[in-house]
Design a protein around this motif. Structure first.
Motif, mmCIF file in Angstrom:
data_model
loop_
_atom_site.group_PDB
_atom_site.id
_atom_site.type_symbol
_atom_site.label_atom_id
_atom_site.label_comp_id
_atom_site.label_asym_id
_atom_site.label_seq_id
_atom_site.Cartn_x
_atom_site.Cartn_y
_atom_site.Cartn_z
ATOM 1 N N PRO A 262 0.842 -1.388 0.027
ATOM 2 C CA PRO A 262 0.029 -0.125 -0.220
ATOM 3 C C PRO A 262 0.867 1.429 -0.150
ATOM 4 O O PRO A 262 1.845 1.291 0.635
ATOM 5 N N ILE A 263 0.663 2.226 -0.685
ATOM 6 C CA ILE A 263 1.094 3.557 -0.955
ATOM 7 C C ILE A 263 0.356 4.554 -0.123
ATOM 8 O O ILE A 263 -0.709 4.738 -0.446
ATOM 9 N N PRO A 264 0.892 5.337 0.715
ATOM 10 C CA PRO A 264 0.250 6.205 1.608
ATOM 11 C C PRO A 264 -0.128 7.527 0.618
ATOM 12 O O PRO A 264 0.391 8.611 1.015
ATOM 13 N N ASP A 265 -0.813 7.404 -0.498
ATOM 14 C CA ASP A 265 -1.399 8.585 -1.217
ATOM 15 C C ASP A 265 -2.540 8.028 -1.985
ATOM 16 O O ASP A 265 -2.410 7.331 -2.879
ATOM 17 N N PRO A 266 -3.474 8.676 -1.530
ATOM 18 C CA PRO A 266 -5.082 8.253 -2.372
ATOM 19 C C PRO A 266 -4.878 8.304 -3.725
ATOM 20 O O PRO A 266 -5.448 7.674 -4.440
ATOM 21 N N ARG A 267 -4.142 9.633 -4.231
ATOM 22 C CA ARG A 267 -4.118 9.540 -5.602
ATOM 23 C C ARG A 267 -3.814 8.448 -6.316
ATOM 24 O O ARG A 267 -4.176 7.868 -7.299
ATOM 25 N N VAL A 268 -2.503 7.952 -5.775
ATOM 26 C CA VAL A 268 -1.812 6.774 -6.497
ATOM 27 C C VAL A 268 -2.676 5.398 -6.168
ATOM 28 O O VAL A 268 -2.923 4.779 -7.084
ATOM 29 N N GLU A 269 -3.189 5.203 -4.763
ATOM 30 C CA GLU A 269 -3.778 4.059 -4.410
ATOM 31 C C GLU A 269 -5.088 3.949 -5.652
ATOM 32 O O GLU A 269 -5.370 2.903 -5.677
ATOM 33 N N ASP A 270 -5.820 5.058 -5.840
ATOM 34 C CA ASP A 270 -7.235 4.861 -6.618
ATOM 35 C C ASP A 270 -6.865 4.410 -8.044
ATOM 36 O O ASP A 270 -7.550 3.996 -8.779
#
Lengths: 368, 326
Positions: A262-270
């Protein structure tokens, strides 16, 4: 002075599975490490990643001969480590020290920090006069960021991060060349983790240390390592330098592993594409034929079941991969297919055998 | 109206002869139906105690729980044990961190799943077992019919966590509390479980309270995030807001101290100095002040209130300045 500090060649560590009522009989083996070859250059950090049960810790212990390897060769700075006997080996361990995962259970709660640190010095005959030893202890503590007043304290008086510093100091005090760090930060909180990671980096710079870092956290390993080896079920499946591995993962397992972090960045995660692996790690007592990863691999072909892929050099970058179809997968020629989860039991492979053995043994007993 | 409204929840542990420990200190947050809310913080910040207090799972003795936990119209804290048992498992499901110790090792898995259905929906054992099989199938356990008869030790960690999720969701609760559901698992298994949770929550409209220390997990899953430090909520914001523009120095420091896979690896990691203070009770004023780079005189002394902001809420006298929009 050669560039290579450690060379591990086709190292195998197999643990026998014993069974039987009266006599121990070996009914099988756990193939914890099954043919790993790698080299660690002087002054670099080699990161070993893999999930639990992949044999990464056993490999680290095998290197120090804390578990005796079954076969293979270990060369440390020109010395054949496996040929060393008893006292020679004990003294040799001064040059390779280990930092363990859980600083609470790896420090004796009834020993003061001074006693913990002095023990190593005494064992290696470095404790010649008290003043000098004291000086050494203080400078070591200072280098890991602990005050000299820590010497008279006991492990429980410290926080988790400080305990890990003590663990590092204990390894450092002997002036080792290689430090094998087994999950050095995974028991620590994020904010403390950063402190310890930075400390390891600073020490490497000032003391010219070589590290073998064993961890499951790919992000941490990538941050501190020059070279990363990915292990799966006892074997190295891919090896590359840190940036290369992230930019161009070749082995399907590495790709899945990278996409799962998991990467702590919602923009990347989505926006991320996930390669979800089906099922669990097969039992190392009963590994699949051919490629170890084929039971979970979305790209697996019939050849994968028949032939175990060698770890081969992929191209000029020096990246090594153990996959028959790395080129085809990279070019997109080979499309992933669906994989159905297979039943994996934690005790698979040997338990049914043990059961049968027991029954046979019992019927053999003479009637009372 | 929110589904769950936690107001000023405090938990104090007391033991004879020792100073009382305030593990949770005035925590308030709400969960709307179908929403996913994250509680994030490091060990000792009170996130697990908060969830246990909501569920009424803290031991009766030796602690004092104050505040209100409104689940729809009822305050869960005022319910009698019997009434609470009727709700746990039916209205509110819970998943714990370690699946092996949350499952009974000497009872077959099927019975453990069926138990919930028997207790809350009055099913017969047979009907419940049949439904249990469907539930195990729904959470992606292969060959569920056989698995029903097996014991927890015969399953892998990921499978056990799936089984726990099946138990928690058996009665279609309106709220699910997941306390570090993937911490004990490997990353590839974690990805499986998180994807499963997300699907189940989306399909059933269950609200989810996700308790975790992993910022990456939060980033992919939660609508709203509450950051906890030393028993208090220090910042609350929508996930996009929080990760793009953290205002509290602690949140900001945490985000910067995690090595990231998708960013070029720089030299040193940002580090937050010191560690969580052991000096319980925490001093008045901001508990983070001794570790904070932005500490000013106002931080020490009076209690810093949680002030509403445009993005959510913030408890800080000298927050990280908002970036000027371009």
């Amino acid at each position: 002075m050669s560039d290579t500090l450690v060379r591990i060649d086709d190292l195998k560590v197999h643990f026998p599975i014993k069974s039987g009522l009266l006599f121990d009989r070996t009914v099988g083996y756990v193939y914890a490490v099954d043919g790993v070859s790698l080299t660690v250059r002087r002054g670099e950090t080699y990161g070993l990643v893999g999930e639990s049960g992949c044999g990464k810790s056993t490999l680290g212990r095998g290197l120090l001969r804390l578990v005796e390897p079954t076969s293979g060769a270990i060369t440390f700075d020109g010395t054949d480590v496996r040929s060393l006997k008893g006292e020679q080996m004990r003294l040799f361990r001064r040059r390779i020290q280990m930092v363990f995962q859980d600083p609470m259970s790896s420090l004796d709660p009834r020993q003061s920090v001074e006693s913990l640190l002095v023990e190593g010095l005494k064992a290696h005959g470095l404790h010649k006069n008290k003043a000098e030893a004291q000086k050494r202890l203080r400078s070591t503590l200072d280098s890991v960021g602990l005050p000299a007043s820590a010497l008279s304290k006991y492990p429980h008086e410290f926080s988790g991060g400080q305990r890990q510093r003590i663990g590092i100091a204990r390894a450092l005090v002997l002036g080792p060349e290689l430090i094998v760090a087994d999950e050095p930060v995974s028991a620590l909180d994020v904010s403390i983790q950063a402190q310890v990671v930075n400390l390891l980096g600073d020490l490497q710079e000032s003391l010219g240390l070589t590290y073998l870092v064993i961890a499951h956290d790919l992000a941490v390993v990538r941050h501190i390592s020059d070279t990363i080896g990915v292990m799966y079920l006892g074997a190295l499946v891919e090896e590359a330098d840190g940036d290369q591995l992230y930019e161009r993962p070749l082995h399907p397992y590495t790709r899945a592993l990278l996409s799962a972090v998991p990467i702590p960045d919602p923009r990347v995660e989505d926006r991320r594409e996930r390669i979800l692996l089906a099922g669990d790690l097969p039992s190392p007592a009963n590994p699949p034929s051919g490629c170890r990863f084929r039971t979970r691999c979305p790209w697996s072909q019939t050849r994968c079941a028949e032939e175990r892929p060698e770890l081969r050099v992929f191209d000029d970058s020096g990246q090594r991969v153990a996959c028959h179809f790395a080129e085809d997968i990279l070019s997109g020629e080979l499309r992933p297919h669906e994989v159905h989860a297979q039943l994996v039991r934690p005790d698979a492979g040997h338990t049914p055998d043990v059961g049968n053995e027991l029954i046979v043994t019992r019927t053999d007993l003479p009637a009372p | 109206m929110p589904l769950l409204d936690v107001r000023d929840l405090s938990v104090v542990f007391q033991r004879k002869g020792t100073a009382p420990v305030k593990a949770v200190d005035g925590v308030s947050f709400t969960v709307e139906p179908g929403q996913t809310v994250g509680l994030v913080g490091e060990s000792g910040c009170g996130k697990s105690v908060t969830s246990l207090a909501i569920m009424g799972l803290l031991p009766r003795r030796g602690n004092k729980v104050t505040g209100e936990v409104m689940f729809e119209e009822t305050d869960l804290l005022t319910l009698r044990p019997q009434e609470l048992r009727d709700r746990r498992g039916r209205d509110i499901g819970m998943i714990f961190q370690d699946p092996l110790s949350s499952l009974n090792p000497v009872i077959p898995l099927g019975v453990q799943v069926a138990e919930v259905l028997e207790r809350h929906q009055g099913r017969t054992r047979q009907a419940a077992l049949k439904q249990a099989r469907e539930l195990l199938d729904a959470v992606g356990i292969p060959d569920p019919a056989r698995r029903l008869k097996e014991f927890p030790h015969q399953l892998s960690g990921g499978m056990r966590q799936r089984a726990l999720i099946a138990i928690a969701l058996a009665c279609k609760p309106r709220l699910l509390i997941a306390d570090e559901p993937t911490t004990a698992l490997d990353v590839t298994i974690q990805a499986q479980i998180l994807t499963l949770l997300k699907e189940l929550v989306d399909d059933s409209g269950t609200a989810l309270v996700m308790i975790t220390h992993d910022l990456g997990v939060v980033a992919g899953l939660c609508d709203t995030v509450n950051v906890l430090y030393a028993g208090k909520v220090v910042e609350r914001a929508g996930r996009h807001q929080l990760f793009r523009e953290p205002r509290h120095p602690y949140t900001d420091g945490l985000l910067q101290s995690v090595p990231r896979l998708d960013v070029d690896r720089g030299g040193r990691l940002h580090q937050i100095r010191g560690s969580v203070s052991d000096n319980i009770p925490w001093p008045e004023g901001c508990a983070f002040a001794p570790r904070c780079d932005r500490v000013i005189d106002d931080c020490i002394g009076d209690t810093v209130p949680l002030e509403p902001t445009r993005a959510g809420a913030l408890r800080c006298t000298n927050p990280v300045p908002r970036e000027v929009p371009v």
